[in-house]
Design a protein around this motif. Structure first.
Motif, PDB file in Angstrom:
ATOM      1  N   UNK A 363      37.493  45.114  33.449  1.00  0.00           N
ATOM      2  CA  UNK A 363      38.577  45.184  34.432  1.00  0.00           C
ATOM      3  C   UNK A 363      39.828  45.806  33.828  1.00  0.00           C
ATOM      4  N   UNK A 364      40.127  45.490  32.554  1.00  0.00           N
ATOM      5  CA  UNK A 364      41.269  46.119  31.873  1.00  0.00           C
ATOM      6  C   UNK A 364      41.079  47.628  31.781  1.00  0.00           C
ATOM      7  N   UNK A 385      44.568  35.918  37.158  1.00  0.00           N
ATOM      8  CA  UNK A 385      43.842  35.128  36.156  1.00  0.00           C
ATOM      9  C   UNK A 385      42.746  35.981  35.535  1.00  0.00           C
ATOM     10  N   UNK A 386      42.757  36.067  34.203  1.00  0.00           N
ATOM     11  CA  UNK A 386      41.760  36.859  33.483  1.00  0.00           C
ATOM     12  C   UNK A 386      41.049  35.955  32.482  1.00  0.00           C
ATOM     13  N   UNK A 421      44.278  42.413  40.109  1.00  0.00           N
ATOM     14  CA  UNK A 421      42.899  42.230  39.658  1.00  0.00           C
ATOM     15  C   UNK A 421      42.782  40.878  38.969  1.00  0.00           C
ATOM     16  N   UNK A 422      41.690  40.172  39.270  1.00  0.00           N
ATOM     17  CA  UNK A 422      41.466  38.855  38.664  1.00  0.00           C
ATOM     18  C   UNK A 422      39.993  38.720  38.283  1.00  0.00           C
ATOM     19  N   UNK A 423      39.744  38.009  37.170  1.00  0.00           N
ATOM     20  CA  UNK A 423      38.385  37.701  36.730  1.00  0.00           C
ATOM     21  C   UNK A 423      38.353  36.232  36.339  1.00  0.00           C
ATOM     22  N   UNK A 424      37.482  35.461  36.980  1.00  0.00           N
ATOM     23  CA  UNK A 424      37.361  34.038  36.671  1.00  0.00           C
ATOM     24  C   UNK A 424      35.892  33.672  36.504  1.00  0.00           C
ATOM     25  N   UNK A 433      37.919  39.821  41.642  1.00  0.00           N
ATOM     26  CA  UNK A 433      38.591  40.000  42.928  1.00  0.00           C
ATOM     27  C   UNK A 433      39.675  41.053  42.823  1.00  0.00           C
ATOM     28  N   UNK A 434      39.872  41.779  43.926  1.00  0.00           N
ATOM     29  CA  UNK A 434      40.926  42.786  44.046  1.00  0.00           C
ATOM     30  C   UNK A 434      41.731  42.438  45.294  1.00  0.00           C
TER      31      UNK A 434
END
Length: 525
Positions: A363-364, A385-386, A421-424, A433-434
């Motif tokens: 994602x980064x 949240x990453x 942008x989030x990654x959980x 999620x975007x």
């Protein structure tokens, strides 16, 4: 046609197979019924013969007595062959047997030939306590009598069994002791031919064998007719389905009211026809949309070249013209690549890599790649949240998913907006999620946004270069990785696209599986 060795057997239809199965079942039932009937009747007749023979023996034994050491027979001389005329008028029906010799009174007649037949009359033999014969009917001499039939009654036990005459005739024999009070003074043996019983059973067997073929033939005919009648609704469904052609898929086969197998078949056919109708509709729309999308850049290129050919241009103008043509050609190339990718998906020819991927680091990387486009549109790309999470899949395809969602968010977000942008990691699932602050999606458009060539704002999509295939490809990639994608949106309040993917097994969650590019991106951010 079925081939077995050198034999060629034509396959049977369902009705013929049902008829054969029914016939086999009928044959087994008839055989079982015949065996039960024959056994039951044989047992019943044999029991009746034994009962009648036992009563007959008791009746004759009642007329046999002993007086002064002499056995006398009275009142039953009519049942004993050779004694029926032994009494003259005025004398009692009484015969004395002394020392084993029958004393016939004057006027007695001889024994006829018919009386010596084991099939006629009653077979009687009387013996004293020493087993010596005092009286024997003529036909009794032809019987093969076992010794136990004499010794058992002398020991107080009745004996009953089947003996033979002339080696072929069967006779049922009953032996019992003659009693004078509690003393046994002799043995009486009474037999009866089983010829009539055997003849009755034989007649029944012949009747069953004669009737069985007609019953089987009638059962086969009736079963074939019933099978034909039972398959009539299926024939009607087949005829209706055959009449439905590709251009007439709005028709449906009739559904019977009875909830049986035919009812389920009709529902299945209607569901299949509905899916075909939807597939043909989507195919027609896909072809029309693809033609339109391919025609647009070609038309633009033709217009640019036509203008350039009408009048001479300067070098700078030619360069500008070629740049415009290059932009349209590049856009056309992207569209063709997307169409080829979807065509391979439909054919099942796409093969995905299976490697461990740090989704948060990916994602980064995507955010870094899309940041120049966001800045150009005066938008801000930020992170929520990453969490570190590892999934297994195809890196290039997952990058395509992330870039497609971010590009879609940028395209429909107004100037000054943000894309987050989030990654959980939640319950063994990686969630990417975007979220944007754009124009949002109308409720009636949400069920269709992942369809090919579907755009919620067609007038504006050409500005950002969209073809309506991006989200369709995103949806396919996510499903190919065993995941799911969903969207939440309200008009004027932006939209949130959420991708859920299964995480990798714990044994593979180690740094050694990550790419160098991902590690550098993690250090940078």
């Amino acid at each position: 046609m079925i081939k077995i060795g050198r034999l060629h057997i034509w396959p049977l239809g369902i009705r013929a197979q049902l008829m054969l199965w029914y016939t086999v079942v009928f044959a087994l039932l008839i055989l079982l019924f015949s065996i039960i009937l024959y056994t039951t009747l044989q047992t019943s007749l044999a029991t009746g013969v034994d009962t009648a023979l036992r009563i007959r023996t008791q009746q004759i034994a009642a007329g046999v007595s002993i007086e002064g050491g002499k056995i006398s027979i009275q009142d039953v001389t009519g049942d004993l062959p050779g004694l029926e005329n032994s009494a003259t008028p005025g004398q009692s029906n009484k015969t004395n047997l002394v020392n084993g010799n029958q004393t016939n009174l004057p006027g007695s007649t001889g024994i006829t030939e018919a009386q010596s037949d084991a099939n006629i009359g009653t077979l009687v033999r009387i013996l004293n306590s020493k087993g010596q014969v005092f009286y024997s009917s003529p036909a009794f001499n032809d019987l093969s009598v076992p010794t136990s039939s004499i010794t058992d009654p002398l020991h107080g036990e009745d004996w009953q069994g089947t003996v033979t005459a002339h080696g072929r005739l069967t006779v049922r024999l009953n032996s019992m002791a003659l009693l004078d009070g509690n003393n046994i003074f002799g043995v009486i043996q009474v037999g009866e031919s089983l010829a009539q019983l055997t003849s009755t059973l034989k007649s029944i067997t012949i009747a069953l064998l004669a009737i069985a073929p007609f019953v089987l033939l009638l059962g086969a005919i009736v079963s074939y007719w019933l099978a034909k009648r039972a398959f009539r609704p299926i024939l009607h469904l087949t005829r209706t389905a055959r009449e439905i052609k590709a251009g007439d898929l709005h028709r449906r086969v009739p559904v019977p009211s009875a909830r049986d197998e035919v009812h389920d078949l009709a529902l299945t056919l209607n569901e299949m026809i509905g899916r075909l109708d939807l597939a043909f509709t989507q195919q027609r729309r896909f072809v029309a949309d693809a033609s339109h999308e391919l025609r647009t850049p070609v038309t633009v290129i033709r217009s640019i070249t036509d203008v350039a050919l009408v009048e001479p241009l300067s070098s700078e103008e030619y360069v500008t013209t070629l740049q415009d043509i290059n932009v349209e050609a590049e856009q056309l190339g992207h569209l063709i690549n997307d169409l080829l990718a979807l065509a391979r998906v439909d054919e099942g020819q796409t093969v995905l890599d299976n490697e461990c991927i740090r989704l948060d680091l990916l994602a980064f990387d995507v955010a870094s790649a899309m940041e120049p486009l966001a800045i150009e549109c005066d938008l801000t790309v930020q992170f929520g949240t990453m969490e570190p999470v590892i999934v297994q899949g195809d890196t290039a395809r997952l990058i395509q998913v992330m870039m497609g969602l971010v590009d879609n968010a940028i395209a429909y977000t107004n100037t000054g907006g943000t894309v987050t942008l989030s990654v959980t990691n939640h319950e063994a699932s990686a969630i990417f999620s975007v979220r944007d602050t754009g124009i949002g999606i109308a409720p009636e458009d949400i069920p269709h946004i992942f369809e090919r060539f579907y755009r919620t704002d067609p007038a504006r999509s050409r500005v950002v270069g969209g073809s309506g295939l991006g989200l369709a490809i995103v949806d396919w990639v996510v499903r190919a990785h065993g995941g799911a994608i969903s969207v939440e949106s309200q008009v004027g309040q932006g939209a949130t696209f959420t991708v859920t993917l299964p995480t990798a097994s714990p044994s593979k969650m180690k740094t050694g599986d990550l790419t160098l590019q991902q590690l550098k991106a993690a250090e940078t951010h």
